[in-house]
Enzyme design. Structure first.
Site, PDB file in Angstrom:
ATOM      1  N   PHE A 126       0.776  -1.221   0.025  1.00  0.00           N
ATOM      2  CA  PHE A 126       0.057  -0.153  -0.057  1.00  0.00           C
ATOM      3  C   PHE A 126       1.000   1.268   0.002  1.00  0.00           C
ATOM      4  O   PHE A 126       1.872   1.268   0.854  1.00  0.00           O
ATOM      5  CB  PHE A 126      -0.803  -0.083   1.201  1.00  0.00           C
ATOM      6  CG  PHE A 126      -1.932   0.986   1.222  1.00  0.00           C
ATOM      7  CD1 PHE A 126      -2.992   1.015   0.332  1.00  0.00           C
ATOM      8  CD2 PHE A 126      -1.879   2.216   1.978  1.00  0.00           C
ATOM      9  CE1 PHE A 126      -3.938   2.042   0.352  1.00  0.00           C
ATOM     10  CE2 PHE A 126      -2.793   3.205   2.078  1.00  0.00           C
ATOM     11  CZ  PHE A 126      -3.971   2.958   1.202  1.00  0.00           C
ATOM     12  N   ASP A 195       3.286  -5.090   8.240  1.00  0.00           N
ATOM     13  CA  ASP A 195       2.016  -4.166   8.288  1.00  0.00           C
ATOM     14  C   ASP A 195       0.803  -5.308   8.297  1.00  0.00           C
ATOM     15  O   ASP A 195       0.818  -5.906   7.131  1.00  0.00           O
ATOM     16  CB  ASP A 195       2.060  -3.341   6.851  1.00  0.00           C
ATOM     17  CG  ASP A 195       0.875  -2.204   6.711  1.00  0.00           C
ATOM     18  OD1 ASP A 195      -0.278  -2.918   7.344  1.00  0.00           O
ATOM     19  OD2 ASP A 195       0.926  -1.419   6.259  1.00  0.00           O
ATOM     20  N   TYR A 220      -9.588  -0.335  11.465  1.00  0.00           N
ATOM     21  CA  TYR A 220     -10.878  -0.090  10.937  1.00  0.00           C
ATOM     22  C   TYR A 220     -11.437  -1.138   9.936  1.00  0.00           C
ATOM     23  O   TYR A 220     -12.242  -0.817   9.374  1.00  0.00           O
ATOM     24  CB  TYR A 220     -11.002   1.218  10.498  1.00  0.00           C
ATOM     25  CG  TYR A 220      -9.701   1.810   9.326  1.00  0.00           C
ATOM     26  CD1 TYR A 220      -9.688   1.518   8.439  1.00  0.00           C
ATOM     27  CD2 TYR A 220      -8.908   2.708  10.286  1.00  0.00           C
ATOM     28  CE1 TYR A 220      -8.750   2.041   7.516  1.00  0.00           C
ATOM     29  CE2 TYR A 220      -7.840   3.225   9.317  1.00  0.00           C
ATOM     30  CZ  TYR A 220      -7.796   2.561   7.981  1.00  0.00           C
ATOM     31  OH  TYR A 220      -6.835   3.275   7.476  1.00  0.00           O
ATOM     32  N   LYS A 221     -10.610  -1.971   9.621  1.00  0.00           N
ATOM     33  CA  LYS A 221     -10.952  -2.977   8.611  1.00  0.00           C
ATOM     34  C   LYS A 221     -11.447  -4.372   9.364  1.00  0.00           C
ATOM     35  O   LYS A 221     -12.697  -4.165   9.751  1.00  0.00           O
ATOM     36  CB  LYS A 221      -9.655  -3.330   8.004  1.00  0.00           C
ATOM     37  CG  LYS A 221      -9.136  -2.225   6.921  1.00  0.00           C
ATOM     38  CD  LYS A 221      -7.979  -2.642   6.300  1.00  0.00           C
ATOM     39  CE  LYS A 221      -7.171  -1.619   5.755  1.00  0.00           C
ATOM     40  NZ  LYS A 221      -8.024  -0.820   4.466  1.00  0.00           N
ATOM     41  N   ARG A 369     -12.671  -5.496  -6.013  1.00  0.00           N
ATOM     42  CA  ARG A 369     -12.152  -6.203  -4.726  1.00  0.00           C
ATOM     43  C   ARG A 369     -13.324  -6.481  -3.777  1.00  0.00           C
ATOM     44  O   ARG A 369     -14.162  -5.595  -3.354  1.00  0.00           O
ATOM     45  CB  ARG A 369     -11.141  -5.092  -4.016  1.00  0.00           C
ATOM     46  CG  ARG A 369     -10.154  -5.603  -3.098  1.00  0.00           C
ATOM     47  CD  ARG A 369      -9.130  -4.564  -2.442  1.00  0.00           C
ATOM     48  NE  ARG A 369     -10.016  -3.726  -1.685  1.00  0.00           N
ATOM     49  CZ  ARG A 369      -9.400  -2.935  -0.717  1.00  0.00           C
ATOM     50  NH1 ARG A 369      -8.156  -2.967  -0.381  1.00  0.00           N
ATOM     51  NH2 ARG A 369     -10.103  -2.052  -0.018  1.00  0.00           N
TER      52      ARG A 369
END
Lengths: 395, 395
Positions: A126, A195, A220-221, A369
């Site tokens: 990312f 990560d 938050y995922k 996705r």
């Protein structure tokens, strides 16, 4: 009822995690974007209201002690710890993932010592990790070298200070070999920084077991902490005394209320704190973590793989083969908890899917996705998503 | 009714800001700790509930666009701007004050250029600024030199890259000469970075007018944003194109959703963003800023000085002279919005005051600190606080 709809129903009835779905606010939408923003846990709104109205509104400043505000970063870190295979006392919550990448990577370079002048970074990561790694390299006088995770073993040398890797690729959903790569990094005398944004809460990470040095992740995922909820930093216990943060704010001081001119770092994980923690976001996250009570991450992984397997089966059944191509590895050991489908008109297809109440996301330039959160996605959801996808691409 | 109680009533009846008090959740407590954590504005709980239940719970990921989450850091920055004398487009909200001090100071050193190798820091500052300044100096290869604000003019030289100063001293409440010191810093060819934590929302700052280069501040004191609400960063417009952040997260990219490997900074204030903003805390702050509608910061300053003047008068009347000594300058031009009283047994005295519903705070080793938030503190509060203080020290 089609064969796949029937199978979905069967799979749902055998799903030990199915009752967890009731702990989230869901509606008629098939929500396959929990790898971007997790759904709202039912326990959160009431808790946030209490934090705002009573803790802030009535107790005010007293809440720093009486409502446990001051110790929230390490207390909530200890709630996350078992989900990523860490013993207590090694994780603090706070700041964004980007800021924690900076702490972790500069910290890792300093732990590696002066002689090592190169940082390796996952070239497929990312983007923010790459940007921050570049800044960390520049500020510590190291060279940054982007490599794919597969190239890491051959790129390692006695010049390598630290390696920053993503556990799961945010685009393809590929799961990288954390144990093997960490071992390779260690064999070269370097530090491994992982990560975990796209793996924590979806599959076992095993930070302690695999000897990971430092790690960061968002909440938050798959951890459902809410929009922009604070990230976390893991520093392995035996490195903590030598961890030298580039952001030594007053919250990481050994005696934060001593108001000393000289900085003296706190012992343990607290050393990863920086400034005053953002209490509203942090305590919403704490409430959100209640959904993990009684859940084993192994059961989550089992269901996650069953969901993605079933989705790929349904896609093969419902969607013409020439319209989409899976970029997500077929082998379980290389798969995270998402499926990425390459599709020429992905942007337009995702818009129509959302119009039909199937929510995934579009990643530039041509990726559909779909994230599968085992705590609230059902097999019925999966079948419906694939079926609607088939209808949309046929239209 | 005593003479001072009578005078308090008169002052309250002539107070044009008095109606603002109803926009805060207050009770029988005299709350003089708003310089640590501002009281809860009435508008906040409902707004936070909407953010949690509807924006997150129902709209989920769509809220990044539809609820304006993505643009919150610069939108809320523009709400703060007039309170600190800045035109729009120069402030972004996000991260803690400590993290913003790091961005501002490293950014300032880079703007100053290679030839300047010294950073001056306010030796009397809140400790975190000093710790972070030390880290910024270390990472940029500069020398850090702590000096008092009064010593700054003589300490400046052509070696000076940047000077980090507090607008109001967190202990004594002394207001430093922002216009004069900024001019002196500029005359030496260096950059001035101001920490506004204890002035923003309490008095005019005049960032644009006085040519301040960079500034940071928290939002949970006189701006009433809530516990640990996000801080902000000001970068003067004509410096923005050259501002080179040490924390170049994806949110500061010119094309954040392009997912490019190469970093390219966004134009304008956005360059000060880092990672995903913490939406719950941020939107609570946005709601809290509604209390500033129709308020002029000049009126706030006028009332603030009247409050602290009256408090010092009442203390002189009610408290034996040998028990407390004011550390806060008598001259208006040197006074912030707090009064600090030195008192031998300050820790014990503050405990008793709090037991009597007068809330200030204790600063090690011997300071009683009282903050006066002009939007909700009344002159009647002030008289009562001084009277109770007199009773407590006499007991």
């Amino acid at each position: 009822m089609s064969e796949f709809a029937f199978k979905a129903r069967e799979l749902d009835s055998g799903d030990e995690l199915a009752p967890k779905r009731a702990e989230f606010v869901l509606d008629e939408v098939v929500y396959l974007d929990g790898n971007s923003l997790g759904a709202l846990p039912v326990s959160v709104p009431g808790r946030v209201e209490d934090v705002v109205r009573r803790q802030w509104g009535e107790l005010r400043i007293r809440s720093w002690e009486e409502s446990g505000w001051w110790t929230a970063p390490e207390r909530i870190g200890d709630r996350i710890a078992p989900l990523v295979g860490a013993e207590a006392g090694q994780i603090v919550v706070g700041d964004s993932t980007s800021v924690n990448v900076f702490k972790a990577l500069v910290g890792a370079v300093r732990l590696a010592g002066e002689g090592r002048d190169e940082i390796l970074v996952d070239a497929t990561t990312f983007p923010t990790d790459g940007y921050i790694a570049e800044s960390a390299a520049r500020l510590t006088g190291r060279t940054l070298r982007p490599v794919t995770p597969a190239e890491v073993p051959s790129a390692l040398s006695d010049r390598t200070a630290a390696v920053l890797l993503n556990h799961v690729d945010y685009r393809t959903g590929r799961l990288h070999d954390l144990p093997g790569l960490t071992s390779a990094v260690h064999a070269a005398g370097a530090l491994a920084v992982w990560d975990l944004c796209h793996s924590a809460g979806a599959l076992p990470v095993g930070l302690d077991e695999h000897g990971v040095d430092l790690a960061v992740g968002c909440t938050y995922k798959y951890l459902n902490g809410g929009p922009g909820s604070p990230a976390y930093l893991y520093v392995r216990r035996d490195l903590q005394d030598r961890f030298d943060s580039p952001l030594p704010g007053w919250n990481s001081h050994a005696e934060p209320f001593g108001m000393r001119t000289e900085y003296a770092p706190a012992p343990g994980a607290l050393r990863g704190r920086v400034g005053t923690p953002d209490i509203l976001s942090m305590l919403a996250l704490e409430a959100a973590l209640d959904v993990w009570d009684g859940v084993s991450i192994e059961a989550v992984r089992t269901k996650s793989l069953a969901l993605t397997d079933f989705f790929l089966e349904c896609v093969a059944e419902y969607v013409p083969q020439d319209r989409v191509e899976s970029l997500t590895p077929a082998a379980h050991e290389h798969r995270g908890s998402q499926v990425a489908l390459r599709c020429d008109d992905a942007g337009e297809v995702m818009k129509r899917l959302i119009d039909q109440n199937v929510v995934g996301d579009f990643r530039h330039p041509d990726i559909l996705r779909f994230g599968f959160t085992p705590l609230y996605v059902s097999f019925t959801d999966v079948e419906r998503a694939a079926r609607v996808l088939g209808e949309v691409v046929a239209a």
